[in-house]
Design a protein around this motif. Structure first.
Motif, PDB file in Angstrom:
ATOM      1  N   ILE A   7       1.502 -28.518  16.548  1.00 55.91           N
ATOM      2  CA  ILE A   7       0.537 -27.831  15.699  1.00 55.91           C
ATOM      3  C   ILE A   7       0.704 -26.342  15.937  1.00 55.91           C
ATOM      4  O   ILE A   7       0.769 -25.906  17.078  1.00 55.91           O
ATOM      5  CB  ILE A   7      -0.908 -28.231  16.067  1.00 55.91           C
ATOM      6  N   LYS A   8       0.784 -25.591  14.855  1.00 55.82           N
ATOM      7  CA  LYS A   8       0.900 -24.146  15.036  1.00 55.82           C
ATOM      8  C   LYS A   8      -0.460 -23.474  14.858  1.00 55.82           C
ATOM      9  O   LYS A   8      -1.344 -23.991  14.179  1.00 55.82           O
ATOM     10  CB  LYS A   8       1.925 -23.586  14.047  1.00 55.82           C
ATOM     11  N   ARG A  88       1.905 -28.644  10.124  1.00 51.90           N
ATOM     12  CA  ARG A  88       0.507 -28.508  10.540  1.00 51.90           C
ATOM     13  C   ARG A  88       0.254 -27.128  11.131  1.00 51.90           C
ATOM     14  O   ARG A  88       0.851 -26.756  12.140  1.00 51.90           O
ATOM     15  CB  ARG A  88       0.173 -29.575  11.588  1.00 51.90           C
ATOM     16  N   VAL A  89      -0.627 -26.400  10.480  1.00 53.10           N
ATOM     17  CA  VAL A  89      -1.027 -25.088  10.977  1.00 53.10           C
ATOM     18  C   VAL A  89      -2.538 -25.008  10.917  1.00 53.10           C
ATOM     19  O   VAL A  89      -3.139 -25.271   9.867  1.00 53.10           O
ATOM     20  CB  VAL A  89      -0.457 -23.942  10.106  1.00 53.10           C
ATOM     21  N   ILE A  90      -3.164 -24.678  12.013  1.00 53.74           N
ATOM     22  CA  ILE A  90      -4.589 -24.397  11.928  1.00 53.74           C
ATOM     23  C   ILE A  90      -4.752 -22.892  11.911  1.00 53.74           C
ATOM     24  O   ILE A  90      -3.940 -22.154  12.465  1.00 53.74           O
ATOM     25  CB  ILE A  90      -5.392 -24.994  13.103  1.00 53.74           C
TER      26      ILE A  90
END
Lengths: 230, 230
Positions: A7-8, A88-90
């Motif tokens: 996850i980035k 996936r990037v939050i």
DNA sequence: ACAAAAGTGTTCGCTTTACACCCATGT
DNA sequence: ACATGGGTGTAAAGCGAACACTTTTGT
């Protein structure tokens, strides 16, 4: 903790400025990648040893050349797993306020262009950035009622009417000039200077200044800033 | 975006419960690793394809066996780069509320033990979790004034005095019973049932129920819940 | 009969709201 | 002299705050 995670972590900023009865948001146009030529909020990936708020400041400086007067964390967007096509990037979003006087936008790294957009005419943005902007706007609209952050959108010295118009613009409501002035002055957090405002027609007005240290002292003694509308 | 990043993403939950004039927070004792035997907030790493709020619910269920009635995002902790000894981890904290009636804590995966701690006697926690707890408490204290979330700490049916005591406990202030009742009932969001409360001594009281759909309808028409104290 | 908690109205003061005219300056 | 925005006070209404006695039940 030994789990391998893919996850980035990014930060994005909703930067507001105010000028002549118009509230604007800072946007940048992407230079590279899948989202090339799309308008987005300034932001980007956080570096490994970088505090989040430093990442925001760095990205703002790199992409737009500006530095802000006020900044607070807004919300972390991470429920839409596919919000970024590339993986996936939050994103941890921040809201910031700036007095645009004497600021010059300079698009550079990663950004082809950087520009202010009036909040009434924001284009379609990439990712969930339209949602982030509207969350930021909501936060701003609410917060000016109970925190003196409006001053961070104004120059250091401002005529009283500027403050009044700022509140009218952001809240979208009409304000009774007399009641508003009475209320704000009763807080005793503004300094009246002996300079006067000279611009356009009409009677010139005195310039005021927000006295932050006085405000802080009052808060320590239980004072609570609050503005309701007439 | 091709940058390689080495930051892990975790979630943590500050779960509050209320019982007999006491507000408590849910903590778990670590089973493994550097922080073995330390009390911490329930939480853990987010899975690659898992929405953040699902991660919180999963961790709560795994570590404590409970499911909550209300949950909101609190803040994202990522400015202290060294907050976890094992490497860079940012944590998205949530605040949650639960009615503990009929709930049974069950420590399991990752947790040796799970327990409610009264907010006045929270031990030293690992990471920055004491800070997160106090931020959560602050949010709760503020929010009960302007959102009807207090009901999520109570059983579905409750005597009026329970609500009153909840507000007294959380705000730490005294409340005038008459004014409080008048105010709350004036909102017309409580249903008076014909059941009565039987427990301890004194005159039995009618049981009330929060009517959420009525509240939602009122909000749609501009109603704003707000409780100040006498 | 006593102890314990539930239930209930009124008065006072402050804050909010509504409202309109004169003033200083430029053209 | 006119147009433009700056500066100011007062009265009415609504809301928050203070305050005490009666009722119902168990012991």
């Amino acid at each position: 903790m030994s789990v391998n995670q893919n996850i980035k972590v990014a930060v994005d900023a909703v930067v507001f400025s105010y000028k002549k009865n118009e509230l604007s948001v800072l946007l940048v146009k992407q230079k590279y990648g899948v989202y090339k030529n799309k308008w987005v909020l300034p932001g980007g990936l956080v570096l490994d040893n970088e505090p989040l708020k430093d990442a925001v400041k760095r990205e703002l400086s790199e992409e737009t050349g500006i530095s802000v007067d006020y900044m607070e964390q807004l919300y972390t967007y991470g429920d839409e797993v596919g919000r970024d096509k590339r993986g996936r990037v939050i994103s941890i979003a921040y809201m910031a306020l700036v007095d645009p006087d004497g600021m010059k936008l300079e698009a550079s790294t990663d950004a082809i262009d950087a520009s202010w957009f009036k909040v009434g005419s924001i284009p379609n943005l990439a990712f969930d950035h339209n949602k982030i902007v509207s969350d930021g706007l909501l936060r701003l609209r609410n917060k000016i009622h109970y925190q003196p952050i409006g001053f961070d959108l104004l120059p250091e010295l401002f005529p009283f009417s500027a403050l009044e118009n700022l509140y009218k613009t952001i809240s979208g409501k009409n304000i009774d000039r007399r009641n508003f002035r009475k209320k704000v002055l009763s807080f005793d957090i503004l300094e009246e200077t002996d300079k006067i405002h000279q611009e356009g027609s009409g009677r010139p007005g005195k310039l005021f200044k927000f006295n932050k240290s006085k405000y802080d002292a009052l808060v320590k003694h239980g004072f609570h800033f609050e503005i309701k509308y007439a």
